[in-house]
Design a protein around this motif. Sequence first.
Motif, short mmCIF file in Angstrom:
data_model
loop_
_atom_site.label_atom_id
_atom_site.label_comp_id
_atom_site.label_asym_id
_atom_site.label_seq_id
_atom_site.Cartn_x
_atom_site.Cartn_y
_atom_site.Cartn_z
N SER A 56 0.85 -1.16 0.00
CA SER A 56 0.00 0.00 0.00
C SER A 56 0.89 1.21 0.00
CB SER A 56 -0.88 0.01 1.22
OG SER A 56 -0.14 0.32 2.34
N SER A 57 0.27 2.33 -0.41
CA SER A 57 1.05 3.52 -0.41
C SER A 57 0.49 4.43 0.63
CB SER A 57 1.01 4.20 -1.75
OG SER A 57 -0.28 4.62 -2.01
N CYS A 58 1.35 5.22 1.24
CA CYS A 58 0.85 6.07 2.28
C CYS A 58 1.49 7.42 2.17
CB CYS A 58 1.15 5.51 3.65
SG CYS A 58 2.89 5.62 4.08
N LYS A 59 0.97 8.29 3.02
CA LYS A 59 1.59 9.57 3.21
C LYS A 59 2.77 9.32 4.10
CE LYS A 59 0.15 12.57 2.03
NZ LYS A 59 0.74 13.09 0.84
N LYS A 60 3.35 10.42 4.60
CA LYS A 60 4.45 10.26 5.52
C LYS A 60 4.02 9.32 6.63
CE LYS A 60 6.02 14.83 4.38
NZ LYS A 60 6.09 16.23 4.79
N GLY A 73 1.68 5.21 -1.25
CA GLY A 73 3.03 5.67 -1.02
C GLY A 73 4.08 4.69 -1.51
N THR A 74 5.23 4.72 -0.87
CA THR A 74 6.36 3.90 -1.30
C THR A 74 6.52 2.69 -0.39
OG1 THR A 74 7.94 5.08 0.11
CG2 THR A 74 7.53 5.99 -2.09
N GLU A 75 7.36 1.75 -0.82
CA GLU A 75 7.64 0.57 -0.01
C GLU A 75 8.29 0.96 1.31
OE1 GLU A 75 10.21 -3.60 -0.42
OE2 GLU A 75 9.89 -2.31 -2.15
N ALA A 76 9.17 1.97 1.26
CA ALA A 76 9.83 2.41 2.49
C ALA A 76 8.82 2.99 3.47
CB ALA A 76 10.90 3.44 2.16
N GLU A 77 7.84 3.73 2.98
CA GLU A 77 6.80 4.28 3.85
C GLU A 77 5.95 3.17 4.43
OE1 GLU A 77 5.85 8.66 2.04
OE2 GLU A 77 5.26 6.93 0.86
N LEU A 78 5.72 2.14 3.64
CA LEU A 78 4.97 1.00 4.15
C LEU A 78 5.73 0.34 5.29
CD1 LEU A 78 2.55 -0.92 3.94
CD2 LEU A 78 3.85 -2.22 2.26
N VAL A 133 6.08 -8.49 1.28
CA VAL A 133 5.63 -7.94 2.55
C VAL A 133 4.34 -8.62 2.96
CG1 VAL A 133 4.30 -6.10 1.45
CG2 VAL A 133 5.14 -5.79 3.77
N TYR A 134 4.12 -8.71 4.27
CA TYR A 134 2.86 -9.23 4.77
C TYR A 134 2.57 -8.61 6.14
CZ TYR A 134 5.57 -12.37 7.79
OH TYR A 134 6.44 -12.87 8.72
N PHE A 135 1.29 -8.61 6.51
CA PHE A 135 0.88 -8.16 7.82
C PHE A 135 0.89 -9.37 8.75
CE2 PHE A 135 -1.02 -5.11 4.93
CZ PHE A 135 -0.71 -3.90 5.55
N ASN A 136 1.69 -9.27 9.80
CA ASN A 136 1.81 -10.45 10.66
C ASN A 136 0.82 -10.45 11.82
OD1 ASN A 136 2.85 -8.58 12.46
ND2 ASN A 136 4.98 -9.13 12.08
N SER A 174 0.82 16.75 -5.09
CA SER A 174 2.13 17.25 -4.68
C SER A 174 2.71 16.50 -3.50
CB SER A 174 2.03 18.74 -4.33
OG SER A 174 1.12 18.94 -3.24
N GLU A 175 1.87 15.76 -2.77
CA GLU A 175 2.33 15.01 -1.61
C GLU A 175 2.88 13.63 -1.98
OE1 GLU A 175 2.31 16.14 1.49
OE2 GLU A 175 1.32 18.04 1.03
N LEU A 176 2.80 13.26 -3.25
CA LEU A 176 3.13 11.90 -3.65
C LEU A 176 4.35 11.87 -4.55
CD1 LEU A 176 -0.50 10.74 -4.47
CD2 LEU A 176 0.82 10.18 -2.43
N PRO A 177 5.11 10.76 -4.52
CA PRO A 177 6.22 10.60 -5.46
C PRO A 177 5.70 10.36 -6.87
CG PRO A 177 5.92 8.59 -4.21
CD PRO A 177 4.98 9.60 -3.60
N GLU A 178 6.60 10.33 -7.83
CA GLU A 178 6.19 10.16 -9.21
C GLU A 178 5.46 8.84 -9.42
OE1 GLU A 178 5.55 11.54 -12.97
OE2 GLU A 178 6.47 12.61 -11.30
N CYS A 179 5.98 7.78 -8.83
CA CYS A 179 5.34 6.46 -8.89
C CYS A 179 5.19 5.92 -7.47
CB CYS A 179 6.16 5.49 -9.74
SG CYS A 179 6.27 5.94 -11.49
N PHE A 180 4.16 5.15 -7.23
CA PHE A 180 3.90 4.66 -5.88
C PHE A 180 3.04 3.41 -5.96
CE2 PHE A 180 1.27 8.24 -7.09
CZ PHE A 180 -0.02 7.73 -7.03
N ILE A 181 2.80 2.82 -4.80
CA ILE A 181 1.98 1.62 -4.73
C ILE A 181 0.72 1.92 -3.91
CG2 ILE A 181 3.75 -0.08 -5.18
CD1 ILE A 181 4.24 -0.32 -2.23
N VAL A 182 -0.33 1.21 -4.21
CA VAL A 182 -1.62 1.44 -3.57
C VAL A 182 -2.15 0.12 -3.04
CG1 VAL A 182 -4.03 2.12 -3.94
CG2 VAL A 182 -2.17 3.40 -5.06
#
Length: 344
Positions: free
Chosen positions: A20-24, A98-103, A118-121, A150-158
């Motif tokens: 998923s993608s998120c904000k900060k 957002g990005t994988e790092a934000e996730l 990635v998985y939710f444990n 403007s809050e999002l990177p050029e590419c992201f995951i949802v």
Amino acid sequence: MKRQFQRLLLLAFAVPVIFSSCKKSDESADDKFSSASDPQLKTDLVYCGTPLVGPMVNYAQTLSPATVTIGNDGTTLLIKYQLNTPGWFFNLTGLFVGTEAELAALNANVDFDGPGTVYFNSGNPPFGLPLGTGGFGNYGTYWEQLIPLSELPECFIVVAYARIRNESDNSSVDIWGRSALKTPAYYMSYCKQQCETPPPVCETAYAFGGSVANCFLNISGVQSNNWGWSNGPIGAGSYSWPMYAGAGLCNIENGTHVGTLTVNYTPPTATVTYTVFAGYVLNQTHLYVGNQILPMFKGKYTTAPGQFPYKHENLNGVTTDTYNISGLSGSIYVAAHSEVCSNP
């Protein structure tokens, strides 16, 4: 570029793994985001490019009762869930953009197992996804989320999650949005779609000298139907006049105030400067400065800008242009034409 991720792992509770993608990472749904569950509050964007539409499926992928659409205009990302199966309603929604790092930074319930997996444990629905309805309820058959682009990177995951509930028997199903290109994975990859730049709109503009403005159409001896003004006579001094575009028949009420012309006249020199407001540019300027009300061409007054004695063409979108005219004396007239374009 869109990230390529491995197949997502599963929870012991058969909860699908999700990107998923998120904000900060420290942000939750706040006043920077808006959402709607009332069908009357649907947002219709004029999408740039092509929106991404994917099915929302149960874990076994035996049901596809809803769709998720991701798209953007020039300023806003719109994500919307739409139930297409009668007798069901959205009972809970969750979303991460957002990005994988934000996730990874979201919370301790998200683990990685190898690159891109990635998985939710642990955790309960909506599994820590930071955007969504925030609680169980009857949210109808439509839900949306707006996020400033403007809050999002050029590419992201949802990650698009929802729990839907049956109106008749109160049974529920968890569903997840997925890309048709990633059949084993419950996430979607999206890159901002670029908006086509509309072509600039260009108009003829003239400086309007107020009490000293003489409309071409009212000057004796003028035989053309061109509109515009010859301003004068003026003596030595400094002058500032508005420039109007599209003021046909010399009617400034129908024109647009696009800039200012300044004239600093200290005989024998006049310095004339065109300046346009923000949002406009100059493509070309044509200028007449002299003791007669208009320049002469073949023994007659001319109002054709191309026949004015001073010209700067192919300016390629500047916002200011200056002339220094020498050899002047006595009272003078100034006719200042320009082609003014909207700045794309």
